[in-house]
Design an enzyme around this catalytic site. Sequence first.
Site, PDB file in Angstrom:
ATOM      1  N   TYR A 147       3.611   2.923  14.513  1.00 27.72           N
ATOM      2  CA  TYR A 147       4.889   3.200  15.171  1.00 27.72           C
ATOM      3  C   TYR A 147       4.979   4.653  15.624  1.00 27.72           C
ATOM      4  O   TYR A 147       5.750   4.979  16.521  1.00 27.72           O
ATOM      5  CB  TYR A 147       6.067   2.858  14.248  1.00 27.72           C
ATOM      6  CG  TYR A 147       6.192   1.370  13.929  1.00 27.72           C
ATOM      7  CD1 TYR A 147       5.228   0.465  14.347  1.00 27.72           C
ATOM      8  CD2 TYR A 147       7.282   0.876  13.226  1.00 27.72           C
ATOM      9  CE1 TYR A 147       5.329  -0.887  14.058  1.00 27.72           C
ATOM     10  CE2 TYR A 147       7.390  -0.478  12.935  1.00 27.72           C
ATOM     11  CZ  TYR A 147       6.414  -1.350  13.353  1.00 27.72           C
ATOM     12  OH  TYR A 147       6.515  -2.696  13.068  1.00 27.72           O
ATOM     13  N   LYS A 197      -5.008  -4.193   4.256  1.00 22.12           N
ATOM     14  CA  LYS A 197      -5.852  -5.051   5.095  1.00 22.12           C
ATOM     15  C   LYS A 197      -7.210  -4.364   5.210  1.00 22.12           C
ATOM     16  O   LYS A 197      -7.725  -4.114   6.308  1.00 22.12           O
ATOM     17  CB  LYS A 197      -5.169  -5.233   6.466  1.00 22.12           C
ATOM     18  CG  LYS A 197      -5.852  -6.194   7.407  1.00 22.12           C
ATOM     19  CD  LYS A 197      -5.660  -7.648   7.064  1.00 22.12           C
ATOM     20  CE  LYS A 197      -6.422  -8.551   8.001  1.00 22.12           C
ATOM     21  NZ  LYS A 197      -6.453  -9.968   7.570  1.00 22.12           N
ATOM     22  N   ASP A 229      -2.030 -10.590   4.764  1.00 24.20           N
ATOM     23  CA  ASP A 229      -1.838 -11.979   5.208  1.00 24.20           C
ATOM     24  C   ASP A 229      -1.636 -12.902   4.003  1.00 24.20           C
ATOM     25  O   ASP A 229      -0.771 -13.789   4.009  1.00 24.20           O
ATOM     26  CB  ASP A 229      -2.993 -12.452   6.101  1.00 24.20           C
ATOM     27  CG  ASP A 229      -4.356 -11.922   5.686  1.00 24.20           C
ATOM     28  OD1 ASP A 229      -4.421 -11.075   4.785  1.00 24.20           O
ATOM     29  OD2 ASP A 229      -5.370 -12.359   6.260  1.00 24.20           O
ATOM     30  N   ASP A 253       7.577  -3.639   7.778  1.00 21.62           N
ATOM     31  CA  ASP A 253       8.564  -4.116   8.743  1.00 21.62           C
ATOM     32  C   ASP A 253       8.556  -5.646   8.760  1.00 21.62           C
ATOM     33  O   ASP A 253       9.597  -6.313   8.695  1.00 21.62           O
ATOM     34  CB  ASP A 253       8.202  -3.553  10.126  1.00 21.62           C
ATOM     35  CG  ASP A 253       9.288  -3.753  11.165  1.00 21.62           C
ATOM     36  OD1 ASP A 253      10.366  -4.236  10.810  1.00 21.62           O
ATOM     37  OD2 ASP A 253       9.044  -3.431  12.343  1.00 21.62           O
ATOM     38  N   ASP A 257      11.231  -8.588   6.693  1.00 17.01           N
ATOM     39  CA  ASP A 257      12.024  -9.611   7.399  1.00 17.01           C
ATOM     40  C   ASP A 257      11.714 -10.999   6.836  1.00 17.01           C
ATOM     41  O   ASP A 257      12.606 -11.854   6.727  1.00 17.01           O
ATOM     42  CB  ASP A 257      11.734  -9.596   8.907  1.00 17.01           C
ATOM     43  CG  ASP A 257      12.838  -8.886   9.696  1.00 17.01           C
ATOM     44  OD1 ASP A 257      13.359  -7.879   9.177  1.00 17.01           O
ATOM     45  OD2 ASP A 257      13.175  -9.330  10.810  1.00 17.01           O
TER      46      ASP A 257
END
Length: 369
Positions: A147, A197, A229, A253, A257
């Site tokens: 970001y 990851k 994942d 992020d 959610d």
Amino acid sequence: MTNAYKIAILEGDGIGPEIMAQAVRVFDVLQAHRDVSFELLPAPFGAGAYFEHGKSFPDATKAVCDDSDAILKGPVGLSFEESQKIPVEEQAERGAILPLRARYNTFANFRPIFLPASMAHFSPLKRTVIPDGIDIMLIRELVGGLYFGEKKRGVDATGNRYVHEVLAYDEVQVRQVLKVGFEQAAARKGVLHNIHKSNVLMSSVFWNEILAEVHADYPDIKVENLLVDAAATALVLNPGQFDVMVMENMFGDILSDEAGGILGSLGLMPSACIGPEKSYYEPSHGSAPDIAGKGIANPYSMIGSVAMMLEMSFNMKAEADAVWQAMQGVFGDGLSTADLSEPASGVTMVSTVEFGDQVIAKLSTLLDA
Ligand code: NAD
């Protein structure tokens, strides 16, 4: 002597003003019941600020935030279609949120994923999966990664258009958020889930190397490593295995959610964005343009963000606990906003304002006791 605090109030866009109006009532109740005073300093921020002032984070708002002890921020942004009316660099995330985070280096984002057993019926998960409800602290790195990395668009010699978006971290950034993760784990159950990851991303290999160094200072903490994942699946199948989770910016992020989904609504997701000198507090969710102006938004996330501010910026833990207790008491009475009320579920639907009325009444009683 009265404790006096200045709070910048950035109500934001969409449902922001509706849920902020309920959240700031908490300050009035506290002033009436405790030896504390709050000066609320409203300032424009987000898409509305852009249309009115030409900037989504105007200089005057920066001055208000600089002058405050803490910042309470509502969600910002517009629907995809509406946001096309704003130049890309001034759209709410790029123009307002990311600069706010960078300005105060709010590197540690605390996102509680909390559903007490008494509210577990709101979750779409089976009761057998969450017999005791859900209680996870997700810590998201907030000022690095994709970001904030360098962004470049262009066209190569063959006419092929391209984009480069850099995922950058330095060791100071990684170390500081991992320390927060270990401290949280030490304060809770002594287990830290590191979400990464490293089978693909060099940034995760780097992250895990720093983690091993920081871990040396916290030998009593058990670290569980999980690929992001796999973590996404595990959050749904068995959220009870997690207590404290720490991860880089974009992973946090997305997983947070998903966490709103297992609670039953993003409206149950408050957060704290903690920096070395100044912190800001905001719901984890966006401006919910689909329900804005209808009076049906759930203000729990915004009121919960006030509770987090009371505890983390003003050392008012007992009062923060009273806010949580008041909100859970409203649900306990069988009331809820529309996002959590299913027809025939036995829950009575209330509006945003009615939910706020109930919380304020309960909070007053609790603070009187
Ligand atoms: P969203 O989080 O606004 O909404 C997703 C879904 O959750 C919608 O159905 C919405 O109605 C529901 N929802 C969210 N909060 C709720 C609440 N308090 N009560 C009841 N229901 C609630 O996501 P989106 O629609 O993808 O994004 C809308 C805008 O918000 C976009 O411009 C996006 O960029 C922005 N956004 C801002 C922030 C922030 O301010 N920190 C975070 C995420 C998204």
